[in-house]
Write a protein that holds these residues in place. Structure first.
Motif, PDB file in Angstrom:
ATOM      1  N   THR A  75       0.823  -1.222   0.000  1.00 35.59           N
ATOM      2  CA  THR A  75       0.000   0.000   0.000  1.00 35.59           C
ATOM      3  C   THR A  75       0.854   1.268   0.000  1.00 35.59           C
ATOM      4  O   THR A  75       0.316   2.367  -0.016  1.00 35.59           O
ATOM      5  CB  THR A  75      -0.917   0.036   1.235  1.00 35.59           C
ATOM      6  N   ASP A  76       2.154   1.103   0.028  1.00 28.72           N
ATOM      7  CA  ASP A  76       3.050   2.266   0.097  1.00 28.72           C
ATOM      8  C   ASP A  76       3.345   2.767  -1.322  1.00 28.72           C
ATOM      9  O   ASP A  76       4.062   2.102  -2.080  1.00 28.72           O
ATOM     10  CB  ASP A  76       4.352   1.853   0.805  1.00 28.72           C
ATOM     11  N   PRO A  77       2.801   3.935  -1.696  1.00 24.98           N
ATOM     12  CA  PRO A  77       3.020   4.415  -3.071  1.00 24.98           C
ATOM     13  C   PRO A  77       4.484   4.756  -3.359  1.00 24.98           C
ATOM     14  O   PRO A  77       4.941   4.617  -4.491  1.00 24.98           O
ATOM     15  CB  PRO A  77       2.143   5.672  -3.143  1.00 24.98           C
ATOM     16  N   LYS A  78       5.212   5.180  -2.323  1.00 26.22           N
ATOM     17  CA  LYS A  78       6.623   5.505  -2.535  1.00 26.22           C
ATOM     18  C   LYS A  78       7.416   4.247  -2.846  1.00 26.22           C
ATOM     19  O   LYS A  78       8.357   4.271  -3.645  1.00 26.22           O
ATOM     20  CB  LYS A  78       7.219   6.169  -1.286  1.00 26.22           C
ATOM     21  N   LEU A  79       7.032   3.143  -2.218  1.00 26.73           N
ATOM     22  CA  LEU A  79       7.738   1.894  -2.479  1.00 26.73           C
ATOM     23  C   LEU A  79       7.501   1.457  -3.920  1.00 26.73           C
ATOM     24  O   LEU A  79       8.427   1.015  -4.614  1.00 26.73           O
ATOM     25  CB  LEU A  79       7.279   0.799  -1.513  1.00 26.73           C
ATOM     26  N   ALA A  80       6.268   1.622  -4.375  1.00 19.09           N
ATOM     27  CA  ALA A  80       5.957   1.259  -5.758  1.00 19.09           C
ATOM     28  C   ALA A  80       6.789   2.101  -6.722  1.00 19.09           C
ATOM     29  O   ALA A  80       7.335   1.586  -7.712  1.00 19.09           O
ATOM     30  CB  ALA A  80       4.469   1.454  -6.023  1.00 19.09           C
ATOM     31  N   ALA A  81       6.913   3.391  -6.412  1.00 21.63           N
ATOM     32  CA  ALA A  81       7.719   4.272  -7.274  1.00 21.63           C
ATOM     33  C   ALA A  81       9.180   3.858  -7.253  1.00 21.63           C
ATOM     34  O   ALA A  81       9.848   3.801  -8.295  1.00 21.63           O
ATOM     35  CB  ALA A  81       7.568   5.720  -6.804  1.00 21.63           C
ATOM     36  N   ALA A  82       9.682   3.544  -6.051  1.00 22.54           N
ATOM     37  CA  ALA A  82      11.093   3.158  -5.917  1.00 22.54           C
ATOM     38  C   ALA A  82      11.368   1.849  -6.661  1.00 22.54           C
ATOM     39  O   ALA A  82      12.392   1.700  -7.332  1.00 22.54           O
ATOM     40  CB  ALA A  82      11.454   3.019  -4.446  1.00 22.54           C
ATOM     41  N   LEU A  83      10.431   0.914  -6.537  1.00 18.72           N
ATOM     42  CA  LEU A  83      10.598  -0.377  -7.210  1.00 18.72           C
ATOM     43  C   LEU A  83      10.550  -0.207  -8.724  1.00 18.72           C
ATOM     44  O   LEU A  83      11.351  -0.799  -9.464  1.00 18.72           O
ATOM     45  CB  LEU A  83       9.496  -1.330  -6.735  1.00 18.72           C
ATOM     46  N   SER A  84       9.631   0.629  -9.171  1.00 20.64           N
ATOM     47  CA  SER A  84       9.510   0.886 -10.603  1.00 20.64           C
ATOM     48  C   SER A  84      10.788   1.532 -11.147  1.00 20.64           C
ATOM     49  O   SER A  84      11.317   1.123 -12.191  1.00 20.64           O
ATOM     50  CB  SER A  84       8.293   1.792 -10.836  1.00 20.64           C
ATOM     51  N   ASN A  85      11.299   2.536 -10.421  1.00 19.60           N
ATOM     52  CA  ASN A  85      12.552   3.176 -10.836  1.00 19.60           C
ATOM     53  C   ASN A  85      13.684   2.154 -10.922  1.00 19.60           C
ATOM     54  O   ASN A  85      14.499   2.172 -11.849  1.00 19.60           O
ATOM     55  CB  ASN A  85      12.959   4.261  -9.823  1.00 19.60           C
ATOM     56  N   THR A  86      13.726   1.277  -9.943  1.00 20.64           N
ATOM     57  CA  THR A  86      14.808   0.297  -9.884  1.00 20.64           C
ATOM     58  C   THR A  86      14.704  -0.694 -11.048  1.00 20.64           C
ATOM     59  O   THR A  86      15.718  -1.053 -11.660  1.00 20.64           O
ATOM     60  CB  THR A  86      14.773  -0.440  -8.529  1.00 20.64           C
ATOM     61  N   LEU A  87      13.486  -1.119 -11.332  1.00 21.88           N
ATOM     62  CA  LEU A  87      13.294  -2.051 -12.458  1.00 21.88           C
ATOM     63  C   LEU A  87      13.724  -1.407 -13.775  1.00 21.88           C
ATOM     64  O   LEU A  87      14.413  -2.039 -14.587  1.00 21.88           O
ATOM     65  CB  LEU A  87      11.815  -2.470 -12.545  1.00 21.88           C
ATOM     66  N   VAL A  88      13.311  -0.159 -13.969  1.00 16.65           N
ATOM     67  CA  VAL A  88      13.703   0.550 -15.200  1.00 16.65           C
ATOM     68  C   VAL A  88      15.224   0.647 -15.282  1.00 16.65           C
ATOM     69  O   VAL A  88      15.826   0.416 -16.337  1.00 16.65           O
ATOM     70  CB  VAL A  88      13.063   1.962 -15.245  1.00 16.65           C
TER      71      VAL A  88
END
Lengths: 314, 459
Positions: A75-88
């Motif tokens: 549920t943490d939107p910042k974690l989703a953003a961080a994970l997405s950045n890392t995947l990219v």
């Protein structure tokens, strides 16, 4: 060891000798065993326990939190953003590092005289401290006056605002990562040196040109190393920290001097949760999620490699 | 595997794990705690060894104060870890029970550490040292280190911001210093447009550099925004914050946009002989009171004038962070820590610093811009005794202008999520100025993250 001990045919004296030899071997590697148990296995177990608790730093106490920390991961939107950045970042950085490292290794492998000099020169960037590299790239990547944009300007290309434009922040960190690609290059170089010369001679007699030889001889022969480097670089990519932290997140008091969520990588966010916000349980849960992601990606890579990697002697 | 060997290996493994577990047993108590120190801990004659952490690269001001307090506390042996504050190091030392007795940290962090119970309220400390904080320090400085009614730190320094105008650029563009008026956006934008220059689409002279990406909280408050409520909870979605974002965007857009301004200002020789005022790279720039000390070495090459930051009503506005001394909950020598911290901010200590600074400036042949200590009485006394005209009207005016804004100081507010609020607000502004998000979305995202940080402490 176990097989030898069970063998009924070995004389008693030999068994005793083998046992002593095994104990001596264990004694020699015991520093590593202790180090592994204390600093790796022990730390991992502690981290797992921590991830199911809320840790109070002031009292050095833990309260059982059940799955709360893991539930928050979703549920943490910042974690989703961080994970997405890392995947990219991983998707951009790993192929780029492989191509550049292999290209440099091919050049070095072809070098005759002065190969040692070039090998040393190419490896020097790896020896540069991360902080120095980050400072240098702050200048190189400056959108107005940086050397990279000035170089692009010679070809009529207006370079981007690398470190400010959210769309170019990850490519700029990839560029910085490529600066330290020489470690991978050395491994490729060793692999290239081990490809039997006669294979090239035979291919050449069959009329294969350099590209054909690279595609049909070099690549299959170094494919185990290619696979190894891909796995190692992927793992390192998921854990990227230095470059983003030094370029964007150094400010001790929490303010991001020029940072935005587009430069927030998973390891940076994990660090912030633990050491800036004291959420050690949540940070530990984040670490285990990353561990699972890396395991899954590695498993996929391993499965795919069975079709693509050629092992001599198999 | 034989049973004996299996048992041996199991014992080795179990021993190692036990050792690991012992290193960090959940539930183990430390000498620290969130409890308030009793008066007895701060009272009495300071003695023993004092473990202090702070004063990295202490300059003449820092060293003279350290020397002064060492003489005053002759019965105390000070062991100084002269490194910058580092949260990871603090946590590690806390977890290992090896806390220093006194730590120097940014005031913006104090409420966060107080809310976690990691530092001690200092009401009894001030009482033991016969110091009334409200009568000694600036109100805003005390507010920065006050959490739930308790003062958690001994504050030092309040170096307010103002706008230093580059007269050479301004005059050439037909702009008067009064035109750099943050209470009148139209006038300000007109002045920016007149002073701004670019070549091949890249800035060569900025009209006005607000340095907003690294001072977002300052600009939010100056422009009428709201960071926290009375409890320290984040209020980043306050409509005034979005309006402040739009205000800043107009300022950046009038001179090429945020990305170009940021990239250009990153190239300034900020501390060097070719700084942005020497090189005419800015028409005006927001700076803090310490910056004239940097400009002093190039005084003959620059022509400056300073105007205050004004809020929408035209009133002078100033807010600045600074450092403070805190006493960790796990400190073992709180009496010495209290005497040392309060002694460092005593009037005698500051006068020793002022004398040392005057001597340094005289030796260097540089102007003395004074010291801004966090104490109004000391600031005025040092100004009266040591700050003299240097025969450069603009420089004298600049030194004086920073003194003039001192009474207008405002607090950033003390919040247990202070760090998070500051970081999220800065992220939101950059996301907005970069075109990544609109103002309301950026602030809503920032509020969600800051609220989460706040709830994790108080929830």
């Amino acid at each position: 060891m176990a097989k030898v001990a069970r063998s009924p045919k070995l004389p008693r004296q030999r068994v005793r000798y083998n046992r002593r030899e095994a104990l001596v071997g264990l004694a020699f590697i015991s520093p590593w065993i202790v180090g592994f148990l204390v600093f790796t296995a022990g730390a991992m177990i502690y981290s797992l326990v921590l991830s199911f608790s809320n840790y109070n730093l002031a009292r050095n106490t833990m309260a059982y939190a059940g799955w709360a920390n893991y539930e928050r991961l979703f549920t943490d939107p910042k974690l989703a953003a961080a994970l997405s950045n890392t995947l990219v970042y991983v998707i951009l950085a790993v192929p780029a590092e492989i191509v550049v490292a292999l290209g440099l290794a091919l050049l070095l492998a072809a070098a005759g005289r002065g190969a040692g000099f070039f090998r040393t020169t190419f490896y020097l960037p790896k020896m540069t401290p991360s902080v120095a590299t980050a400072s240098m790239f702050l200048l190189l990547l400056n959108g107005n006056t940086g050397a990279i944009n000035q170089f692009l300007g010679w070809f009529g290309i207006q370079g981007p605002q690398w470190l400010v434009d959210p769309a170019w922040i990850k490519p700029s960190i990839v560029l910085m990562t490529l600066w330290g690609v020489s470690g991978t290059m050395v491994i490729f170089l060793a692999a290239l040196k081990n490809v039997p010369r006669e294979l090239y001679e035979v291919a050449s007699l069959d009329g294969a040109g350099p590209i054909r030889q690279f595609w049909n001889v070099t690549l299959p022969m170094i494919s185990p190393v290619l696979f190894f480097n891909t796995v190692i670089l992927s793992i390192a990519g998921f854990q990227v920290f230095d470059q983003a932290y030094l370029l964007f997140w150094r400010d001790q008091s929490g303010g991001a001097a020029g940072a935005s969520d587009s430069s927030l990588f998973y390891a940076v966010y994990l660090f912030q949760q633990a050491f800036r916000q004291f959420k050690f349980g949540y940070a530990a849960a984040m670490a285990w999620l990353l561990f699972c992601i890396i395991m899954a990606v590695t498993a996929i890579q391993r499965a795919v490699s069975k079709r693509l990697v050629y092992y001599e002697g198999e | 595997m034989e049973p004996k060997r299996r048992a041996l290996l199991a014992a080795v493994a179990a021993g190692a794990l036990l050792f690991t577990a012992c290193a960090a047993t959940p539930g183990a108590t430390t000498s620290g705690g969130a409890t308030q120190a009793g008066a007895g801990e701060f009272a009495g004659t300071p003695s023993g060894t004092l473990k202090a952490w702070g004063f990295e690269n202490a300059d003449d001001v820092g060293q003279s104060r350290l020397d002064y307090v060492a003489k005053q506390l002759s019965g105390v042996t000070v062991s100084l870890d002269a490194t910058a504050f580092d949260s990871q190091k603090f946590i590690t030392r806390q977890a290992s029970g090896d806390m220093p007795d006194v730590v120097q940290m940014d005031r913006a962090l104090v409420a966060t550490y107080a809310a976690q119970g990691l530092i001690t309220p200092l009401g009894e400390c001030f009482a033991a040292q016969n110091v009334d904080p409200a009568a000694t320090y600036y109100k805003n400085v005390v507010a920065d280190v006050t959490y739930k009614g308790d003062i958690y730190a001994v504050p030092q320094f309040f170096q307010p911001p103002a706008i230093i105008v580059n007269n050479r650029v301004a005059k050439a563009a037909g702009v008067a210093p009064e035109d750099i008026d943050t209470s009148n956006l139209d006038t300000l934008l007109a002045a920016i447009s007149k002073m701004y220059k670019e070549k091949n689409g890249k800035p060569t002279t900025l009209g006005f550099d607000p340095q907003a990406h690294s001072n977002t909280q300052l600009w939010m408050l100056a422009l009428g925004g709201k960071l926290t409520d009375d409890q320290g909870a984040p209020t980043l979605t306050d409509p005034a914050n979005a309006a402040a974002f739009e205000w800043l965007k107009k300022v950046y857009d009038a001179q090429g946009g945020f990305a170009k301004v940021k990239s250009f200002s990153d190239t300034f020789d900020f501390f060097g002989d070719k700084n942005q005022y020497v090189a005419d790279q800015v028409g005006a720039q927001m700076n803090f009171q310490w910056y004239p000390n940097v400009l002093a070495s190039t005084m003959k090459k620059i022509d400056i004038w300073t105007v205050p930051i004004k809020d929408a009503s035209g009133n002078t506005f100033a807010a600045a962070s600074g450092s403070a001394f805190v006493i960790p909950a796990g400190a073992k020598n709180k009496a010495a820590a209290c005497a040392w911290a309060v002694g460092l901010t005593s009037s005698e200590s500051w006068m020793a610093a002022a004398e040392a600074r005057a001597a340094t400036r005289a030796k260097d042949g540089a102007p003395n811009t004074g010291l801004m200590t966090g104490r109004p009485d000391m600031d005025q006394k040092i100004k009266t005794e040591y700050v003299k005209s240097v025969g450069n009207e603009g420089f004298d005016q600049t030194v004086s202008a920073f003194y003039d804004v001192l009474p207008s100081g405002a607090s950033f507010g003390a919040s247990p999520a202070g760090e998070s609020i500051k970081a999220e607000l800065s992220n939101a502004l950059i996301s907005f100025l970069s075109g990544d998000k609109d103002a309301n979305t950026a602030l809503a995202d920032a509020q969600t993250a800051a609220e989460s940080a706040y709830q994790s402490v108080v929830g």
